[in-house]
Design an enzyme around this catalytic site. Sequence first.
Site, PDB file in Angstrom:
ATOM      1  N   ARG A   1     -32.022  63.462  52.433  1.00 34.99           N
ATOM      2  CA  ARG A   1     -33.403  63.870  52.673  1.00 34.99           C
ATOM      3  C   ARG A   1     -33.951  64.469  51.378  1.00 34.99           C
ATOM      4  O   ARG A   1     -33.378  65.406  50.822  1.00 34.99           O
ATOM      5  CB  ARG A   1     -33.455  64.899  53.814  1.00 34.99           C
ATOM      6  CG  ARG A   1     -34.830  65.438  54.082  1.00 34.99           C
ATOM      7  CD  ARG A   1     -34.862  66.394  55.283  1.00 34.99           C
ATOM      8  NE  ARG A   1     -36.143  67.077  55.292  1.00 34.99           N
ATOM      9  CZ  ARG A   1     -36.321  68.388  55.408  1.00 34.99           C
ATOM     10  NH1 ARG A   1     -35.279  69.190  55.558  1.00 34.99           N
ATOM     11  NH2 ARG A   1     -37.515  68.910  55.368  1.00 34.99           N
TER      12      ARG A   1
ATOM     13  N   HIS B   1     -43.101  69.774  51.330  1.00 40.06           N
ATOM     14  CA  HIS B   1     -42.122  70.863  51.378  1.00 40.06           C
ATOM     15  C   HIS B   1     -42.658  72.012  50.513  1.00 40.06           C
ATOM     16  O   HIS B   1     -42.038  72.422  49.540  1.00 40.06           O
ATOM     17  CB  HIS B   1     -40.743  70.371  50.918  1.00 40.06           C
ATOM     18  CG  HIS B   1     -39.599  71.224  51.415  1.00 40.06           C
ATOM     19  ND1 HIS B   1     -38.568  70.739  52.165  1.00 40.06           N
ATOM     20  CD2 HIS B   1     -39.336  72.548  51.253  1.00 40.06           C
ATOM     21  CE1 HIS B   1     -37.707  71.707  52.447  1.00 40.06           C
ATOM     22  NE2 HIS B   1     -38.155  72.823  51.893  1.00 40.06           N
TER      23      HIS B   1
ATOM     24  N   GLU C   1     -41.211  72.846  58.105  1.00 43.05           N
ATOM     25  CA  GLU C   1     -41.265  74.242  58.555  1.00 43.05           C
ATOM     26  C   GLU C   1     -42.625  74.892  58.346  1.00 43.05           C
ATOM     27  O   GLU C   1     -42.774  75.804  57.531  1.00 43.05           O
ATOM     28  CB  GLU C   1     -40.222  75.074  57.802  1.00 43.05           C
ATOM     29  CG  GLU C   1     -38.812  74.608  57.994  1.00 43.05           C
ATOM     30  CD  GLU C   1     -37.795  75.577  57.390  1.00 43.05           C
ATOM     31  OE1 GLU C   1     -38.201  76.538  56.729  1.00 43.05           O
ATOM     32  OE2 GLU C   1     -36.605  75.359  57.590  1.00 43.05           O
TER      33      GLU C   1
ATOM     34  N   ASN D   1     -34.759  72.560  62.064  1.00 43.54           N
ATOM     35  CA  ASN D   1     -33.982  73.238  61.024  1.00 43.54           C
ATOM     36  C   ASN D   1     -33.427  74.508  61.652  1.00 43.54           C
ATOM     37  O   ASN D   1     -34.181  75.406  62.019  1.00 43.54           O
ATOM     38  CB  ASN D   1     -34.861  73.628  59.824  1.00 43.54           C
ATOM     39  CG  ASN D   1     -35.430  72.410  59.097  1.00 43.54           C
ATOM     40  OD1 ASN D   1     -35.223  71.267  59.507  1.00 43.54           O
ATOM     41  ND2 ASN D   1     -36.160  72.657  58.025  1.00 43.54           N
TER      42      ASN D   1
ATOM     43  N   TYR E   1     -30.721  77.773  61.386  1.00 44.96           N
ATOM     44  CA  TYR E   1     -29.832  78.579  60.548  1.00 44.96           C
ATOM     45  C   TYR E   1     -29.252  79.787  61.272  1.00 44.96           C
ATOM     46  O   TYR E   1     -28.114  80.153  61.045  1.00 44.96           O
ATOM     47  CB  TYR E   1     -30.586  79.111  59.316  1.00 44.96           C
ATOM     48  CG  TYR E   1     -30.928  78.060  58.292  1.00 44.96           C
ATOM     49  CD1 TYR E   1     -30.051  77.758  57.257  1.00 44.96           C
ATOM     50  CD2 TYR E   1     -32.131  77.370  58.352  1.00 44.96           C
ATOM     51  CE1 TYR E   1     -30.354  76.800  56.305  1.00 44.96           C
ATOM     52  CE2 TYR E   1     -32.449  76.404  57.403  1.00 44.96           C
ATOM     53  CZ  TYR E   1     -31.556  76.122  56.386  1.00 44.96           C
ATOM     54  OH  TYR E   1     -31.858  75.172  55.457  1.00 44.96           O
TER      55      TYR E   1
ATOM     56  N   GLU F   1     -32.063  70.373  58.787  1.00 45.37           N
ATOM     57  CA  GLU F   1     -31.429  71.382  57.939  1.00 45.37           C
ATOM     58  C   GLU F   1     -30.505  72.243  58.783  1.00 45.37           C
ATOM     59  O   GLU F   1     -30.851  72.636  59.893  1.00 45.37           O
ATOM     60  CB  GLU F   1     -32.461  72.314  57.263  1.00 45.37           C
ATOM     61  CG  GLU F   1     -33.263  71.660  56.170  1.00 45.37           C
ATOM     62  CD  GLU F   1     -34.234  72.634  55.495  1.00 45.37           C
ATOM     63  OE1 GLU F   1     -33.991  73.854  55.516  1.00 45.37           O
ATOM     64  OE2 GLU F   1     -35.247  72.154  54.950  1.00 45.37           O
TER      65      GLU F   1
HETATM   66  C1  PNW Z   1     -35.500  76.718  54.775  1.00 42.57           C
HETATM   67  N1  PNW Z   1     -35.560  81.579  58.997  1.00 42.57           N
HETATM   68  O1  PNW Z   1     -36.312  77.831  54.968  1.00 42.57           O
HETATM   69  C2  PNW Z   1     -36.209  75.810  53.793  1.00 42.57           C
HETATM   70  O2  PNW Z   1     -36.646  74.615  54.401  1.00 42.57           O
HETATM   71  C3  PNW Z   1     -35.465  75.500  52.547  1.00 42.57           C
HETATM   72  O3  PNW Z   1     -36.356  75.091  51.535  1.00 42.57           O
HETATM   73  C4  PNW Z   1     -34.631  76.692  52.136  1.00 42.57           C
HETATM   74  O4  PNW Z   1     -34.022  76.519  50.894  1.00 42.57           O
HETATM   75  C5  PNW Z   1     -33.619  76.918  53.228  1.00 42.57           C
HETATM   76  O5  PNW Z   1     -34.235  77.164  54.465  1.00 42.57           O
HETATM   77  C6  PNW Z   1     -32.691  78.087  52.939  1.00 42.57           C
HETATM   78  O6  PNW Z   1     -33.411  79.274  52.858  1.00 42.57           O
HETATM   79  C7  PNW Z   1     -36.070  78.748  55.973  1.00 42.57           C
HETATM   80  O7  PNW Z   1     -35.968  82.726  58.835  1.00 42.57           O
HETATM   81  C8  PNW Z   1     -36.545  80.034  55.807  1.00 42.57           C
HETATM   82  O8  PNW Z   1     -34.953  81.256  60.072  1.00 42.57           O
HETATM   83  C9  PNW Z   1     -36.397  80.971  56.798  1.00 42.57           C
HETATM   84  C10 PNW Z   1     -35.745  80.612  57.982  1.00 42.57           C
HETATM   85  C11 PNW Z   1     -35.269  79.342  58.168  1.00 42.57           C
HETATM   86  C12 PNW Z   1     -35.439  78.405  57.157  1.00 42.57           C
END
Ligand code: PNW
Length: 506
Positions: free
Chosen positions: A83, A128, A176, A323, A325, A394
């Site tokens: 991607r 992005h 996002e 995405n 995390y 992601e």
């Molecule tokens: C993503 N949260 O951002 C982005 O898509 C990427 O560009 C970035 O490098 C990656 O995460 C790692 O930071 C996020 O708070 C920012 O859950 C915040 C969150 C999730 C994704």
Amino acid sequence: LSLALGTIASVLPKDFKWGTATAAFQVEGAWNVSGRGQCIWDYFQSFPGRIYMNETAHVADDLYHRYPQDIQIMNTLGIPNLRVSISWTRILPTGDVNNVNQAGVDFYNQLFDALLAAGITPWVTLFHWDLPQTYNNFTNQSTWLNPDVANKFNDYADFCFNTFGNKIKHWITMNEIQTFTWIGYGVGTHAPGRCSPSWGSWCAEIGGGGNSSTEPYIAAHNALIAHALAVQTYRNKYQKAQGGKIGMTISSAYAEPWNISEPQDHNAVDVAVAFQYGWFGDPQVFGHYPKEMTDRITGGRLPAFNESMSALLKGSYDFLGLNYYTSSYVHYTGVPGDNFGNDGRFWSSATNATGHLIGPYADSTWLNVYPPGFRKILRWIKNRYNDPHIYVFENGVSCPGESQLPPALALNDTFRMNYVFDHIMEMVDAVLHDKVKVKGYFLWSLLDNFEWTDGFNVRFGITYVDYNNNLTRTIKDSGYMYQNLIQSLGETTGSSENSIGLSERF
Ligand code: PNW
């Protein structure tokens, strides 16, 4: 374990897509090379104090020049999908389609051709976060606050479909929206750096001001309209001939109740997820914002879609993107929703009422490791949206203290190996037990890169990039683990040899 992986392999769809993810601004560098125009992140990062150690993405990973080597890494690891995002101002320096930078178009054609020649499928994000700086005039009609930027985006998307659509079969309009609007117009620590004066004095200096309680909603609204217009363009003019698919990717944490015996805290979980995934999922599937949001965002601060836009948004996806995390605990407060941050009438915390941490901290302040939240958000999406096709665009982690380690030690990224393995197993459970239609998984990220406000101090790569030594790339242990996982679970069914390789590692 190898036996288990063999069984699991039969659970995932045969055409399951394994990949890694990147973004143009974070990896390309070559910021002023061959006619590239400036974007809002070029401007934002030039202000002292905004990025860790005042680092910039001027060079970043220099992927612009070094992509052949990075394709080689993909090949070594047997990763069949990548991607990437297109830098809007590399191909249209002022953002406008009447001003094409042929060198930029050539670059992406060469990149896509090289990937395809190596047997790697490129998946393309159109936006992005690197908006053309020409749309930034530091007023409350600037950047995504200006409805006309949605039309500019549609023109840019049209240009990309027309120019690259013979090679690209998977388009992601937006990355996002929640992140770039909440942090860019609410907290003010991402470009374009707008927020209420009480949130940060820098916003007057960089972004020209702001209003944290209204602007994230307005910017997100216009970005959703931009998405709907681009999907309409693709469907009307290109999809039939080109045979591709289009959607958006949405970041969302999952949540758990802060006080397990408090019903309001359980309810806050649903509200929290509706405020994140639902903010962008509901408009695409139902044509309007979640009731959880319209009930709580008072004072006319949440715009509404008119009838024709609602109709255009409804069904504006071939797949839903996620995405994922992290997760947090949420606690109902009952505070009326008229201040930024209180709209959901809950607050969130990494610890619960008894002081228990939801999961270990990564190297990013916002990231606590909570694999069960991955399965739960997948199930939430399935249930709310009538069982759509889902791509995970992601998922990944920064390892505590990783940047402080000498390169040789950073390669042994056990923390990331565990994170990736545990999350993939939760995803497999979601497919096996909850029957969620997950169609692909993209690990963030192929390379350590420019991690926005954290600069190069936070690393998400399965490949180490040595910023003190000519940007030398070295595959980390997590990269080899991912290679083994893909071979065992993936499109190419794992041989027993590969499975044994994996079980030896664990
Ligand atoms: C993503 N949260 O951002 C982005 O898509 C990427 O560009 C970035 O490098 C990656 O995460 C790692 O930071 C996020 O708070 C920012 O859950 C915040 C969150 C999730 C994704």
